[in-house]
Design an enzyme around this catalytic site. Structure first.
Site, mmCIF file in Angstrom:
data_model
loop_
_atom_site.group_PDB
_atom_site.id
_atom_site.type_symbol
_atom_site.label_atom_id
_atom_site.label_comp_id
_atom_site.label_asym_id
_atom_site.label_seq_id
_atom_site.Cartn_x
_atom_site.Cartn_y
_atom_site.Cartn_z
ATOM 1 N N GLU A 227 57.689 -10.981 -2.688
ATOM 2 C CA GLU A 227 58.704 -12.005 -2.975
ATOM 3 C C GLU A 227 57.968 -13.330 -3.012
ATOM 4 O OE1 GLU A 227 62.355 -11.711 -0.887
ATOM 5 O OE2 GLU A 227 62.601 -9.727 -1.768
ATOM 6 N N CYS A 261 62.259 -21.203 -1.729
ATOM 7 C CA CYS A 261 61.741 -20.451 -2.883
ATOM 8 C C CYS A 261 62.657 -20.669 -4.074
ATOM 9 C CB CYS A 261 61.609 -18.981 -2.556
ATOM 10 S SG CYS A 261 63.095 -18.248 -1.897
HETATM 11 P P1 NAD Z 1 51.374 -18.037 1.896
HETATM 12 O O1 NAD Z 1 51.099 -17.102 0.764
HETATM 13 O O2 NAD Z 1 50.390 -19.105 2.174
HETATM 14 O O3 NAD Z 1 51.511 -17.218 3.266
HETATM 15 C C1 NAD Z 1 52.454 -16.176 3.443
HETATM 16 C C2 NAD Z 1 51.973 -15.236 4.521
HETATM 17 O O4 NAD Z 1 50.809 -14.545 4.073
HETATM 18 C C3 NAD Z 1 51.584 -15.928 5.822
HETATM 19 O O5 NAD Z 1 52.036 -15.153 6.903
HETATM 20 C C4 NAD Z 1 50.054 -15.936 5.757
HETATM 21 O O6 NAD Z 1 49.420 -16.004 6.990
HETATM 22 C C5 NAD Z 1 49.794 -14.608 5.076
HETATM 23 N N1 NAD Z 1 48.486 -14.494 4.406
HETATM 24 C C6 NAD Z 1 47.741 -15.495 3.862
HETATM 25 N N2 NAD Z 1 46.615 -14.966 3.298
HETATM 26 C C7 NAD Z 1 46.664 -13.626 3.508
HETATM 27 C C8 NAD Z 1 45.808 -12.534 3.154
HETATM 28 N N3 NAD Z 1 44.655 -12.735 2.490
HETATM 29 N N4 NAD Z 1 46.182 -11.295 3.491
HETATM 30 C C9 NAD Z 1 47.352 -11.064 4.134
HETATM 31 N N5 NAD Z 1 48.194 -12.043 4.506
HETATM 32 C C10 NAD Z 1 47.866 -13.320 4.195
HETATM 33 O O7 NAD Z 1 52.827 -18.633 1.625
HETATM 34 P P2 NAD Z 1 53.657 -19.682 2.498
HETATM 35 O O8 NAD Z 1 53.056 -21.036 2.348
HETATM 36 O O9 NAD Z 1 53.885 -19.148 3.861
HETATM 37 O O10 NAD Z 1 55.081 -19.641 1.771
HETATM 38 C C11 NAD Z 1 55.420 -20.446 0.681
HETATM 39 C C12 NAD Z 1 55.580 -19.609 -0.556
HETATM 40 O O11 NAD Z 1 56.485 -18.543 -0.312
HETATM 41 C C13 NAD Z 1 56.181 -20.377 -1.717
HETATM 42 O O12 NAD Z 1 55.506 -20.053 -2.905
HETATM 43 C C14 NAD Z 1 57.628 -19.863 -1.770
HETATM 44 O O13 NAD Z 1 58.234 -19.985 -3.031
HETATM 45 C C15 NAD Z 1 57.429 -18.445 -1.362
HETATM 46 N N6 NAD Z 1 58.669 -17.858 -0.859
HETATM 47 C C16 NAD Z 1 59.297 -16.922 -1.617
HETATM 48 C C17 NAD Z 1 60.489 -16.368 -1.188
HETATM 49 C C18 NAD Z 1 61.220 -15.339 -2.005
HETATM 50 O O14 NAD Z 1 62.163 -14.777 -1.492
HETATM 51 N N7 NAD Z 1 60.845 -15.077 -3.244
HETATM 52 C C19 NAD Z 1 61.043 -16.777 0.035
HETATM 53 C C20 NAD Z 1 60.371 -17.728 0.789
HETATM 54 C C21 NAD Z 1 59.188 -18.263 0.332
#
Ligand code: NAD
Length: 455
Positions: A227, A261
């Protein structure tokens, strides 16, 4: 160790012991072992745990809201809204799980019976974002636990205190400690989690991380749901009321400081009402109070992740260099904490990053269009496809436009809205798979086919 900062002030809130590869592997083994017994627990008992979890959220709502506000910078009224909204999601999952996973007999004659049984996936990972930590964490945790899975839950490093509180409430509600483990840390801990023997990975976060996770898991063929972000458009037709649409869309663009999001990320307005729409929009944005997220009166809070400030500034500067006009805001605030002014730009177009890349902050571009066809072409001119909306009193016109939009969710006269009853999904770079709705319960199960022949 993981330091937790308050993004509104820059202060350190806590220093938490972080997981490492060895602790992740140990929690994974324990969760795998605990899953077999949990899958045999009657659904009624699992539902009772969910009921006690709900009661815990209600009991601690105010302190949970404060914790979320302190570590993410989300205005306190919005933290309360998220927790109250969670209750409706809990109620939905509690009411719908039994019917969603009931075994079905799909064929039955004198000799042959065919049945579908929904069995748990097994051990799953829930890797979560910080912007709505209770929503995105729970969209996976509630149905995954109810359908008999074990979960390794990695909250975002920017919402780790919330992740720990959520896990504690589940354990206090009767979910075995080994069955649901919380993993504290950043990308390295997420990466260590992906090395485990998993039956499913459910990720909410950025497109860049989602892509990396998909690449890591590809050789192992693990079920994966992503997502991801969006660049969600709304179109205000010539026959819409500009004031009403402006008030709704200003909220849709700026709620949660634009860090949703499904925030409205670009707006197209018919030229016939463009000027009156823009006037009302800017008035509304100027009325939004920016300030201490713990105050009830604050509407614009802090930017959770400091690096996003540079992304926002670069989008504004790029738009201005290419001919956009700034009507309000435009820069980060000096002083402690991560703050960016609510910003409105007009005379924008698709050469600008502002209209193409996810902003994830309180900035918005408003583009003038001359007809529905131009608006439709621009709305679909994106790699993303999370949500899109149309404002018009004409239902047939809205339906005709929305039918041609490539997005997981479409909105008529509304925006920035999620319902537990409807599937939440994205197309293109907004992701694969879904949560919420009955499909978002079944997705934590595998349909097992039974071919039964009477001899
Ligand atoms: P992010 O991708 O930086 O981090 C998300 C999660 O992934 C965190 O827990 C992080 O620690 C983990 N992570 C980071 N690198 C990783 C790796 N290499 N392997 C495994 N896990 C890893 O995103 P964010 O800043 O937390 O969230 C913001 C983004 O999320 C925005 O783009 C937003 O649009 C999206 N979002 C989407 C939805 C949806 O329902 N579509 C909902 C909420 C947020």
């Amino acid at each position: 160790m993981l330091s937790i900062h308050n993004p509104a002030t820059g202060e350190i809130l806590a220093i938490l012991p972080a997981d490492d590869a060895a602790s992740v592997a140990a929690k994974s083994r324990l969760a795998r072992a605990a899953q077999t017994a949990w899958a045999r627990v009657a659904l009624q008992e699992r539902l009772a745990c969910v009921g006690r979890f709900r009661a815990g959220v209600v009991r601690e709502l105010e302190s949970l809201a404060r914790t979320m506000t302190q570590e993410t910078g989300k205005p306190i009224t919005m933290s309360r809204n998220e927790l109250n909204g969670l209750l409706a999601r809990i109620d939905f999952f509690s009411a719908e799980t039994a019917a969603s996973i009931a075994s079905e007999t799909v064929f039955d004659d004198a000799t042959t019976q065919e049945q579908i049984e929904h069995v748990p996936l097994g051990l799953i990972a829930n890797i979560s974002a910080w912007n709505y930590p209770w929503f995105v964490g729970s969209n996976v945790l509630i149905p995954a636990l109810l359908t008999g899975n074990a979960v390794l839950y990695k909250p975002s490093e920017f919402a780790a205190l919330t992740g720990l509180a959520m896990t504690r409430l589940w354990h206090e509600a009767g979910v075995p400690k080994d069955l649901l483990a919380c993993l504290i840390g950043a990308a390295d801990v997420g990466s260590a989690l992906l090395d485990q023997d998993l039956d499913g990975v459910f990720f909410t976060g950025s497109h860049a991380t989602g892509q990396r996770i998909a690449q890591t898991l590809a050789p192992r063929l693990v079920k994966l749901q992503l997502e991801l972000g969006g660049k969600d458009p709304s179109y205000v037709c010539a026959d819409a009321d500009p004031q009403t649409a402006a008030a709704a869309l200003a909220d849709g663009a700026m709620y949660n400081t634009g860090q949703s999001c499904c925030s409205v990320e670009r707006i197209y307005v018919h030229e016939a009402i463009h000027d009156s729409f823009v006037h009302a929009f800017v008035e509304t944005v100027r009325s939004f109070k920016l300030g201490d997220p713990l105050q009830d009166s604050s509407y614009i809070g802090a930017i959770t992740r400091a690096p996003q400030l540079a992304v926002l500034q670069a989008q504004v500067d790029d738009a201005l260099a290419k001919g956009a006009r700034l009507l309000t805001g435009g820069k980060r605030l000096s002083g402690p904490g991560n703050w960016f002014e609510p910003t409105v730009l007009i005379e924008v177009d698709h050469r600008m990053a502002l209209m193409r890349e996810e902003s994830f902050g309180p900035i918005i571009g408003i583009q003038r269009v001359s007809d529905d066809a131009e608006a439709l072409r621009l709305m679909n001119d994106t790699r993303y496809g999370l949500t899109a909306g149309v404002y018009t009193p004409d239902a047939a016109r809205a339906r005709a436009l929305l039918a041609q939009i490539d997005a997981g969710s479409v909105y008529w006269n509304c925006c920035d809205r999620v319902s537990p009853r409807l599937p939440w999904s994205g197309v293109g770079d907004s992701g694969v798979g879904l949560t919420l709705s009955r499909y978002g319960i079944q997705t934590f199960t595998r349909p097992k086919a039974w071919h039964l022949r009477r001899v």
